[in-house]
Scaffold this active site. Structure first.
Site, PDB file in Angstrom:
ATOM      1  N   LYS A 199       7.821   0.632  11.296  1.00  0.00           N
ATOM      2  CA  LYS A 199       6.513   1.171  10.925  1.00  0.00           C
ATOM      3  C   LYS A 199       6.172   0.764   9.489  1.00  0.00           C
ATOM      4  O   LYS A 199       7.040   0.310   8.734  1.00  0.00           O
ATOM      5  CB  LYS A 199       6.520   2.695  11.053  1.00  0.00           C
ATOM      6  N   TYR A 202      -8.103  -2.712 -19.884  1.00  0.00           N
ATOM      7  CA  TYR A 202      -9.162  -1.723 -19.703  1.00  0.00           C
ATOM      8  C   TYR A 202      -8.942  -0.497 -20.586  1.00  0.00           C
ATOM      9  O   TYR A 202      -7.797  -0.097 -20.861  1.00  0.00           O
ATOM     10  CB  TYR A 202      -9.205  -1.271 -18.238  1.00  0.00           C
TER      11      TYR A 202
END
Length: 826
Positions: free
Chosen positions: A492, A721
């Site tokens: 998974k 940023y």
């Protein structure tokens, strides 16, 4: 134990040091990247055509290593104030002499294996057969070279009762050196092929060179069917001093194979041994595996094992990975790069692997001229043409003057080019679509150009997956299981970031019993790629049941709502009565996530019995804290609840229900609760809550990128940023193309975590951006294009998880699909 002065005496070296102590040496190191503990480690600075170990001494010294074997002293020796240098003329020769001296201190049986193909497989299978009875040291992987052999033999310790080493040569006069190091007491000569023929006058010379490994063994095991080997052995008169134990499929021998019966996935071999008929069954059907297993069978009989013991162990042999590289290619293709050997024997093995790739129906071989085969071109390419027909190759692209000249021998779709450059310039890459492509070329033809061209273009960030490490982890857990216990592999979440299909395919090849995915679309993708193992879907939803039924997926049923949705889908799809839907019943035994409560079981049984198109296959539960000793009592209670519930359900159904509860941690901590099946998840990927256990597991992933640009930033300027990082001094920074969209958690920025550049840890500066981030290069010499390692070890993954306030599972599964995966196999 060796001290530096003793080693100096053995290798005729000169000690240079300001320190008069005589330190003990416990380990040797040739790869500076693999330093574990500097104390007691001697770094041997090897010089090769590609590299020079002397370049890495200073970085090792800065990491605490103090002992160096060198051929030249460093120019800046004052920087190594308390180092010990052992100066020799030739560091490789000194390494070999040192290990040869150590080998003489052991009197245990030592098996030496040589030949063109099968050495590593036979070694690993012998280890599988013998390790229940003996403490065995063996060559790691395929360490069979002038460097690999001494590194292998150096690992011999007092507790070892047997050793198994392989030896490979590529030119004359190499085997004498390996013989002096291995000093085998028993020999196996596997076979002879065309590999490295260009360095020998003829096959007889090559066989004679390999035979030098066995001049002093007590017994030599080999196959009489290889007439060239038999001829050289007779002419060499080696059997005047060495006993032979032979096997054959064609003539009388110590072990004479009289019948070979291939079944769907196994082979039954019947033989005459000491005038009695005996047999074994092996879980393989290909010719190479049959030959390799016969060598193993012969060795086991020679060692005195009863055939019933051999028979019981042979059927449980695990496949051994081969050397290759599997990558995503352009136009939805898969690229298998296997240019390690270029001869017809290794070609047959590579074609077998090509046929294991089920994601594409079409299979293409790009093949160069096979050089120095010892056969006429006509004979060679006629044989190859028959092999391609036998292996059902769809298309051949031949590169080289010889194969092009004999193009009429090939009846399949084909095209031919005189050179690699001609192919790249003239062949339209758009002709490759939805196919598996095997590259098999002699080094002269530089097939790396083709590999680079055919790879799927993506940004520079790559997650390398070591399939051998994964197979090691699989076998580690498998050895803990009872023979009858089934194994479910969790694939998974894109196989914890490693790639669902590729991992599922290798697990199918290594005979897992079940796969488990989270959602139906993951299972559908595997089915479309040719995975035919049973697949359990853990979180089926209303929209997925049609696909579940269409692709023969097995849903987990955890509530009456899900059961009702399945019943509706069955009615709508009008399934044949003889093909009921297999389901897995989840019981909530205390985790209180998904699952039926014990009080709901009677109602569940009634519902299931009323619909004969639903076929319960397993009953299972999810353990809440199998890794935490504080909650062991709760774990016992959970399993008790599962046992009681499953016993109740089983009483109402004829088919045996599979019970399972254990995850990776549970497999190790609660062997008494293996029940009918276990579920292996994060352990397969090298991660364990137990630090002790994790030492036995190998990290499977290496996340790397490269420096896109280098900039020089003045003190007081900001980076990234929000101007979140302010330079307190002048900085040299590198921009690397990996960001939070690739799975690099934003919490790792602003000097909270580091990456590695040229073996130096450097911090991430500023906020991590979506597609990139900035790193501090002020403390290291770096250039644009240099490699940057994000993680390469379980410890790295754990550190990242700790900083990001998460768990290793999230670090691995969070690596986005746009990061290219490259798969390696030995």
């Amino acid at each position: 134990m060796y001290t530096l002065s003793v080693i100096a005496s053995v290798v005729n070296g000169r000690l240079v040091s300001n320190d008069e102590t005589d330190p003990e040496i416990s380990d040797i190191l040739i790869d500076s990247r693999k330093l574990i503990s500097p104390g007691g480690t001697l770094f041997i600075a090897l010089k090769t055509n590609k590299n020079d170990g002397h370049k890495y001494m200073l970085s090792l010294y800065q990491k605490g290593l103090r002992y160096f074997m060198v051929s030249t002293l460093p120019v800046d020796i004052k920087q190594y104030s308390d180092a010990h240098f052992l100066v020799v003329d030739d560091t490789l020769a000194a390494l070999q002499h040192l290990v040869s001296d150590k080998r003489k201190k052991f009197s245990i049986p030592v098996i030496g294996i040589t030949g063109s193909n099968g050495k590593t497989i036979i070694k690993e299978w012998l280890h599988q057969m013998l390790h229940p009875d003996k403490e065995i040291i063996r060559s790691p992987k395929s360490y069979n070279s002038q460097v690999g052999v001494p590194l292998s033999v150096w690992q011999m310790k007092e507790q070892h009762q047997m050793a198994i080493f392989e030896a490979g040569i590529s030119e004359p006069d190499e085997m004498q050196k390996l013989h002096a190091i291995i000093q085998p007491t028993i020999g196996i000569f596997t076979n002879i092929g065309q590999a490295h023929n260009e360095n020998f006058i003829n096959a007889s010379q090559k066989i004679g060179e390999k035979l030098k490994l066995f001049t002093k063994v007590k017994t030599l095991i080999y196959c009489l069917d290889h007439s060239e080997i038999q001829g050289v052995i007779i002419r060499s008169q080696i059997l005047e001093s060495v006993k032979a134990f032979t096997w054959s499929t064609k003539q009388a021998a110590d072990l004479q194979i009289i019948k070979t019966q291939k079944k769907e996935s196994s082979t039954l071999l019947t033989a005459l041994y000491k005038d009695k008929e005996i047999d074994i069954q092996i879980p393989f059907i290909d010719g190479a595996s049959i030959e390799n297993s016969c060598h193993v069978w012969a060795m086991m009989l020679y060692l005195g094992y009863d055939n019933e013991v051999i028979k019981e162990r042979m059927i449980r042999l695990n496949p051994v990975a081969m050397r290759l590289e599997l990558k995503e290619g352009i136009n939805n293709c898969s690229i298998i790069n296997d240019s390690y050997n270029s001869d017809i024997n290794s070609l047959a093995i590579a074609l077998d692997f090509l046929n294991q790739q089920n994601q594409h129906k079409k299979k293409t071989l790009i093949l160069s001229d096979i050089l120095q085969s010892g056969k006429s071109d006509m004979e060679l390419y006629r044989e190859i043409a028959l092999l391609l027909e036998e292996k059902t190759v769809d298309r051949l692209i031949g590169i080289g003057p010889a194969i092009s000249r004999l193009h009429e021998q090939f009846k399949l779709e084909s095209s031919f080019f005189l050179t690699t450059s001609e192919f790249l310039n003239q062949f339209a890459l758009s002709n490759f679509q939805n196919e598996s492509i095997l590259l098999k070329g002699a080094r002269f033809f530089e097939f790396e150009q083709i590999s680079k061209t055919l790879q799927q273009k993506s940004h520079q960030t790559v997650l390398e997956i070591n399939l051998d490490a994964m197979i090691n982890n699989l076998n580690y857990f498998r050895l803990k299981l009872k023979p009858e216990t089934k194994l479910m592999i969790m694939v998974k979440a894109f196989s914890y970031g490693s790639g669902s299909y590729e991992i599922a395919n290798i697990m199918q090849y290594f005979r897992a019993d079940y796969l488990a995915v989270a959602y139906a679309d993951e299972g559908v993708e595997l089915r479309k790629s040719g995975i035919n193992l049973p697949i359990m879907v853990m979180s089926p939803d209303e929209q997925s049941f049609d696909a579940l039924l269409k692709y023969d997926l097995e849903p987990e049923i955890y509530s009456f709502t899900v059961l009702s949705k399945l019943e509706e889908a069955i009615k709508k799809n009008i399934l044949p009565k003889n093909k009921p839907v297999k389901v897995h019943l989840k019981i909530d035994s205390g985790m209180h996530r998904l699952g039926f409560e014990p009080s709901e079981i009677d109602q569940l049984i009634t519902r299931l019995k009323s619909n004969n198109q639903i076929y319960p296959t397993s009953v299972f539960t999810h353990l809440a804290a199998s890794d935490d000793p504080r909650f062991d009592e709760f774990t016992h209670e959970q399993v008790q609840i599962l046992n009681e519930v499953s016993e109740n359900i089983q009483a109402h159904f004829e088919q045996p229900l599979i019970k399972h509860a254990l995850n990776s941690s549970g497999i190790s901590r609660f062997p008494e609760y293996q029940l009918d099946m276990v579920r292996l998840g994060i352990g397969l990927y090298g991660i364990s809550p137990s630090a002790m256990e994790e030492k036995n597991l190998l990290n499977i992933g290496r996340l790397k990128t490269s420096i896109t640009q280098i900039k020089h930033i003045k003190s007081g300027e900001t980076i990234g940023y929000n101007r979140s990082y302010v330079c307190k001094e002048d900085k040299t920074i590198g921009i690397i193309p990996i960001g939070y969209a690739d799975g690099l958690n934003r919490l790792l920025g602003n000097e909270k975590s580091t990456v590695s550049v040229n073996e130096t840890k450097v911090p991430i500066l500023g906020d991590i951006c979506m597609d990139m981030c900035m790193i501090d290069l002020s403390s290291t010499q770096a250039q644009e294009g240099d490699e940057v390692i994000i993680f390469n070890h379980q410890k790295d993954i754990r550190n990242l998880a700790k900083i990001a306030q998460t768990i290793p599972y999230e670090i691995l599964s969070g690596i986005s699909r746009r990061v290219k995966r490259v798969y390696f196999k030995e």
